[in-house]
Design a protein around this motif. Structure first.
Motif, PDB file in Angstrom:
ATOM      1  N   GLU A  36      78.134  -5.669  94.363  1.00 28.37           N
ATOM      2  CA  GLU A  36      78.452  -5.772  95.670  1.00 28.37           C
ATOM      3  C   GLU A  36      79.697  -7.094  95.571  1.00 28.37           C
ATOM      4  N   GLN A  37      78.901  -8.326  95.044  1.00 25.46           N
ATOM      5  CA  GLN A  37      79.648  -9.352  95.155  1.00 25.46           C
ATOM      6  C   GLN A  37      80.827  -9.258  94.356  1.00 25.46           C
ATOM      7  N   ALA A  38      80.794  -8.591  93.108  1.00 26.27           N
ATOM      8  CA  ALA A  38      81.721  -8.260  92.013  1.00 26.27           C
ATOM      9  C   ALA A  38      83.084  -7.534  92.705  1.00 26.27           C
ATOM     10  N   ARG A  39      82.804  -6.819  93.918  1.00 28.53           N
ATOM     11  CA  ARG A  39      83.644  -6.129  94.447  1.00 28.53           C
ATOM     12  C   ARG A  39      84.331  -6.934  95.729  1.00 28.53           C
ATOM     13  N   LEU A  40      83.833  -7.930  96.079  1.00 26.21           N
ATOM     14  CA  LEU A  40      84.280  -8.746  97.301  1.00 26.21           C
ATOM     15  C   LEU A  40      85.548  -9.330  96.751  1.00 26.21           C
ATOM     16  N   ALA A  41      86.505  -9.203  98.020  1.00 26.67           N
ATOM     17  CA  ALA A  41      88.016  -9.941  97.644  1.00 26.67           C
ATOM     18  C   ALA A  41      87.862 -10.948  98.918  1.00 26.67           C
ATOM     19  N   PRO A  42      87.409 -12.005  98.518  1.00 23.02           N
ATOM     20  CA  PRO A  42      87.343 -12.957  99.893  1.00 23.02           C
ATOM     21  C   PRO A  42      88.505 -13.677 100.026  1.00 23.02           C
ATOM     22  N   THR A  43      89.542 -13.604  99.538  1.00 18.85           N
ATOM     23  CA  THR A  43      90.717 -14.347  99.808  1.00 18.85           C
ATOM     24  C   THR A  43      91.694 -13.379 100.335  1.00 18.85           C
ATOM     25  N   LYS A  44      93.071 -13.840 100.940  1.00 19.35           N
ATOM     26  CA  LYS A  44      93.995 -13.324 101.276  1.00 19.35           C
ATOM     27  C   LYS A  44      94.606 -11.960 100.384  1.00 19.35           C
ATOM     28  N   SER A  45      94.206 -12.173  99.003  1.00 18.73           N
ATOM     29  CA  SER A  45      94.687 -11.114  98.260  1.00 18.73           C
ATOM     30  C   SER A  45      93.616  -9.999  98.325  1.00 18.73           C
ATOM     31  N   THR A  46      93.928  -9.025  97.443  1.00 17.16           N
ATOM     32  CA  THR A  46      92.933  -7.772  97.205  1.00 17.16           C
ATOM     33  C   THR A  46      91.963  -8.054  95.861  1.00 17.16           C
ATOM     34  N   LEU A  47      92.315  -9.218  95.084  1.00 20.27           N
ATOM     35  CA  LEU A  47      91.619  -9.290  93.922  1.00 20.27           C
ATOM     36  C   LEU A  47      90.099  -9.660  94.132  1.00 20.27           C
ATOM     37  N   SER A  48      89.412  -9.185  93.152  1.00 21.37           N
ATOM     38  CA  SER A  48      87.968  -9.366  93.307  1.00 21.37           C
ATOM     39  C   SER A  48      87.712  -9.759  91.659  1.00 21.37           C
ATOM     40  N   VAL A  49      86.303 -10.170  91.492  1.00 23.78           N
ATOM     41  CA  VAL A  49      86.001 -10.713  89.965  1.00 23.78           C
ATOM     42  C   VAL A  49      85.934  -9.437  89.340  1.00 23.78           C
ATOM     43  N   GLY A  50      85.211  -8.509  89.705  1.00 29.07           N
ATOM     44  CA  GLY A  50      85.001  -7.114  88.830  1.00 29.07           C
ATOM     45  C   GLY A  50      86.344  -6.467  88.635  1.00 29.07           C
ATOM     46  N   GLY A  51      87.293  -6.485  89.590  1.00 29.07           N
ATOM     47  CA  GLY A  51      88.553  -5.820  89.417  1.00 29.07           C
ATOM     48  C   GLY A  51      89.574  -6.720  88.416  1.00 29.07           C
ATOM     49  N   LEU A  52      89.210  -8.091  88.415  1.00 28.33           N
ATOM     50  CA  LEU A  52      90.178  -8.615  87.496  1.00 28.33           C
ATOM     51  C   LEU A  52      89.607  -8.431  86.108  1.00 28.33           C
ATOM     52  N   LEU A 147      98.420 -12.337  75.345  1.00 27.59           N
ATOM     53  CA  LEU A 147      97.246 -12.085  75.823  1.00 27.59           C
ATOM     54  C   LEU A 147      96.259 -13.492  76.222  1.00 27.59           C
ATOM     55  N   ILE A 148      96.491 -14.333  75.639  1.00 28.77           N
ATOM     56  CA  ILE A 148      95.879 -15.589  75.796  1.00 28.77           C
ATOM     57  C   ILE A 148      96.132 -16.179  77.382  1.00 28.77           C
ATOM     58  N   GLN A 149      97.694 -16.179  77.320  1.00 28.18           N
ATOM     59  CA  GLN A 149      98.216 -16.538  78.806  1.00 28.18           C
ATOM     60  C   GLN A 149      97.635 -15.866  79.791  1.00 28.18           C
ATOM     61  N   GLU A 150      97.836 -14.329  79.612  1.00 32.78           N
ATOM     62  CA  GLU A 150      97.469 -13.404  80.620  1.00 32.78           C
ATOM     63  C   GLU A 150      95.803 -13.565  81.223  1.00 32.78           C
ATOM     64  N   THR A 151      95.105 -13.597  80.067  1.00 26.48           N
ATOM     65  CA  THR A 151      93.765 -13.852  80.365  1.00 26.48           C
ATOM     66  C   THR A 151      93.367 -15.242  81.021  1.00 26.48           C
ATOM     67  N   ALA A 152      93.901 -16.349  80.538  1.00 25.58           N
ATOM     68  CA  ALA A 152      93.987 -17.527  81.264  1.00 25.58           C
ATOM     69  C   ALA A 152      94.273 -17.442  82.619  1.00 25.58           C
ATOM     70  N   ARG A 153      95.419 -16.892  82.860  1.00 21.98           N
ATOM     71  CA  ARG A 153      95.623 -16.801  84.432  1.00 21.98           C
ATOM     72  C   ARG A 153      94.662 -16.137  85.282  1.00 21.98           C
ATOM     73  N   HIS A 154      94.109 -14.951  84.772  1.00 21.21           N
ATOM     74  CA  HIS A 154      93.149 -14.525  85.648  1.00 21.21           C
ATOM     75  C   HIS A 154      91.864 -14.853  85.638  1.00 21.21           C
ATOM     76  N   ALA A 155      91.777 -15.642  84.321  1.00 21.13           N
ATOM     77  CA  ALA A 155      90.346 -16.585  84.627  1.00 21.13           C
ATOM     78  C   ALA A 155      90.302 -17.517  85.846  1.00 21.13           C
ATOM     79  N   GLY A 156      91.594 -18.039  86.160  1.00 26.64           N
ATOM     80  CA  GLY A 156      91.981 -18.876  86.952  1.00 26.64           C
ATOM     81  C   GLY A 156      91.568 -18.220  88.535  1.00 26.64           C
ATOM     82  N   HIS A 157      92.145 -17.036  88.589  1.00 24.40           N
ATOM     83  CA  HIS A 157      92.176 -16.236  89.703  1.00 24.40           C
ATOM     84  C   HIS A 157      90.528 -16.116  90.029  1.00 24.40           C
ATOM     85  N   ALA A 158      89.917 -15.738  88.954  1.00 27.86           N
ATOM     86  CA  ALA A 158      88.267 -15.145  89.160  1.00 27.86           C
ATOM     87  C   ALA A 158      87.814 -16.500  89.730  1.00 27.86           C
TER      88      ALA A 158
END
Length: 196
Positions: A36-52, A147-158
């Motif tokens: 349930e927590q992995a599905r949460l999108a607690p910021t203004k975006s729709t991103l979640s940790v599980g979704g990322l 892929l390193i760049q893409e993964t790092a960007r989304h790790a920051g989002h997460a």
């Protein structure tokens, strides 16, 4: 795996090791979360940790198909899969998404091990709006760097999303995941250690 990449033997080892490090950092953002927590999108975006995590696994797998020149899916099907890959659906689990990410990582290691020259051309798929029309090919090296760049960007989002969920931040999460003892400068994350 500690907070830094170990010394690397050569370019191939370096690229794969830095990609693995970014995967690890992204996975840390999920440490201790429920589905349930992995599905949460607690910021203004729709991103979640599980979704990322799901998205990054799907993206890396898609780039492997590009390297191997697997025929592209019809654009509408690819877009539908891309949009679905941003959400941890109710019928999916965090454990399942993490297991899928492990499978993709293993596939990456296998594919790259089978390529002698990291300079090998990777033709740019045509008709994809976000790919350049004026570039004929990337290289396997370029794809790994991307892929390193893409993964790092989304790790920051997460990281940001995780902090909004329960206050968990990168170093305390790493300390918890790796079993570091508490010290004057770091306290490993626990559900009870987070602000109310």
């Amino acid at each position: 795996m500690a907070g830094n990449v170990r010394p690397v033997a050569d370019e191939r080892d370096g690229l794969l090791s830095f990609l693995e490090q970014q995967r690890y950092v992204l996975r840390l953002a999920a440490h201790g979360l429920t589905d349930e927590q992995a599905r949460l999108a607690p910021t203004k975006s729709t991103l979640s940790v599980g979704g990322l995590i799901k998205h990054v696994a799907a993206t890396e797998d898609s780039w492997l198909d590009t390297i191997l020149q697997v025929p592209q899916k019809p654009f509408a099907e690819a877009i539908a899969e891309y949009q679905d890959a941003h959400t941890l659906r109710p019928d999916e689990t965090l454990a399942g998404v993490l297991a899928r990410y492990d499978e993709v990582a293993a596939r990456t290691a296998e594919v790259v091990a089978g390529i002698d020259d990291l300079g090998r051309a990777v033709p740019v798929p045509k008709g994809v709006p976000w790919f350049p029309d004026d570039v004929e090919a990337w290289s396997v090296r370029w794809v790994l760097l991307h892929l390193i760049q893409e993964t790092a960007r989304h790790a920051g989002h997460a990281d940001i999303i995780r902090e909004h969920i329960d206050g968990g931040t990168a170093m305390p999460l790493m300390a918890a995941a790796e079993g570091w003892p508490e010290s004057p400068w770091i306290k490993p994350w626990t559900p009870q250690s987070q602000p109310a």
